[in-house]
Design a protein around this motif. Sequence first.
Motif, mmCIF file in Angstrom:
data_model
loop_
_atom_site.group_PDB
_atom_site.id
_atom_site.type_symbol
_atom_site.label_atom_id
_atom_site.label_comp_id
_atom_site.label_asym_id
_atom_site.label_seq_id
_atom_site.Cartn_x
_atom_site.Cartn_y
_atom_site.Cartn_z
ATOM 1 N N LEU A 10 -0.991 -25.310 0.254
ATOM 2 C CA LEU A 10 -0.583 -23.918 0.417
ATOM 3 C C LEU A 10 0.635 -23.802 1.331
ATOM 4 O O LEU A 10 1.539 -23.006 1.083
ATOM 5 N N GLN A 11 0.647 -24.592 2.380
ATOM 6 C CA GLN A 11 1.796 -24.569 3.282
ATOM 7 C C GLN A 11 3.057 -25.046 2.571
ATOM 8 O O GLN A 11 4.142 -24.463 2.717
ATOM 9 N N GLU A 12 2.891 -26.088 1.769
ATOM 10 C CA GLU A 12 4.017 -26.631 1.007
ATOM 11 C C GLU A 12 4.537 -25.622 -0.014
ATOM 12 O O GLU A 12 5.753 -25.491 -0.204
ATOM 13 N N ARG A 13 3.627 -24.890 -0.633
ATOM 14 C CA ARG A 13 4.019 -23.979 -1.705
ATOM 15 C C ARG A 13 4.510 -22.637 -1.188
ATOM 16 O O ARG A 13 5.491 -22.073 -1.695
ATOM 17 N N PHE A 14 3.823 -22.093 -0.172
ATOM 18 C CA PHE A 14 4.139 -20.733 0.272
ATOM 19 C C PHE A 14 4.820 -20.694 1.647
ATOM 20 O O PHE A 14 5.234 -19.618 2.087
ATOM 21 N N HIS A 15 4.864 -21.828 2.334
ATOM 22 C CA HIS A 15 5.562 -21.953 3.620
ATOM 23 C C HIS A 15 4.980 -21.045 4.695
ATOM 24 O O HIS A 15 5.703 -20.562 5.573
#
Length: 308
Positions: A10-15
């Motif tokens: 999720l961090q990788e995709r939505f920052h």
Amino acid sequence: MNYRSLNSYLQERFHKKIYKIAINGGFTCPNRDGTIDTRGCIFCSGYGSGDFAESPELSVTEQIERGKERIISKMPKSTANGRADEVAVNDGNGRYIAYFQAFTNTYAPVERLRALYSEAINHPDIVAISIGTRPDCLPEEVLVLLDELNHIKPVWVELGLQTIHKKSADYIRRGYELPVYDRAVAELRNRGIEVITHVILGLPGETREEMLETVDYVGRSGIQGIKLQLLHVIEGTDLAEDYRNGLFECMSMEEYVDLIYDCIKILPDDIVIHRMTGDGAKKTLVAPLWSADKKKVLNALNHRLCYN
């Protein structure tokens, strides 16, 4: 052991930090309304796995707002006051996934589905919607709708498979055969929709090898994510009656932690691990009671995965 956790994905995709809000759309299930059966799956609670969702009498928007309030109330004060990078505030940037969780969330006329899903996906704080359903409840008109919505914001579909073994599927009253799952995954993937598959570990009568066979099969089925769910025995289910009659035993925490390690080891590196245990409501949990201490279980899992 390296694996792709949900948080890192999720961090990788939505920052940013993303939270999931459980939505109750007021659905039922073909395993409860008499289409297939009236008893539901043998493990399913009276809430249809939506124990932590809001009331279906509330609108989708109201449920989202209440979910946000509940999440913020649980944050450390420094985070809720805006002094950390995981702040979740209503700033219009979108920090939540709307999770249609209770019962079978594609089991309704398509126009009703369109209204519910659209209300969620158009909310400014929602970055994606995730829809829990059965593989046998994805008719063409629903697939077309999901495809349309997936062009607005990401749509994830969570399929309740639980096991690939027929004897177990019959025991839990799943109500469909394995090829139905395969077709559902293919139809969703043909439309670019991400698929998350639910697997239950510890079903009565299944050997460790059979559980790993299910995980291996799912890992090769074309999905993007998996939920590894410990079998919970919940009060008021037929499974609880079988447990009290001594028809099966639950795994120990040590056995479960070792099994999760082997499950993740055989999964492809690009599959996102959405869950490694589960959240059974403590007030209705019959067994295994050790699972009620989620922090202890997650610490044991993380230690096993990080240091072995």
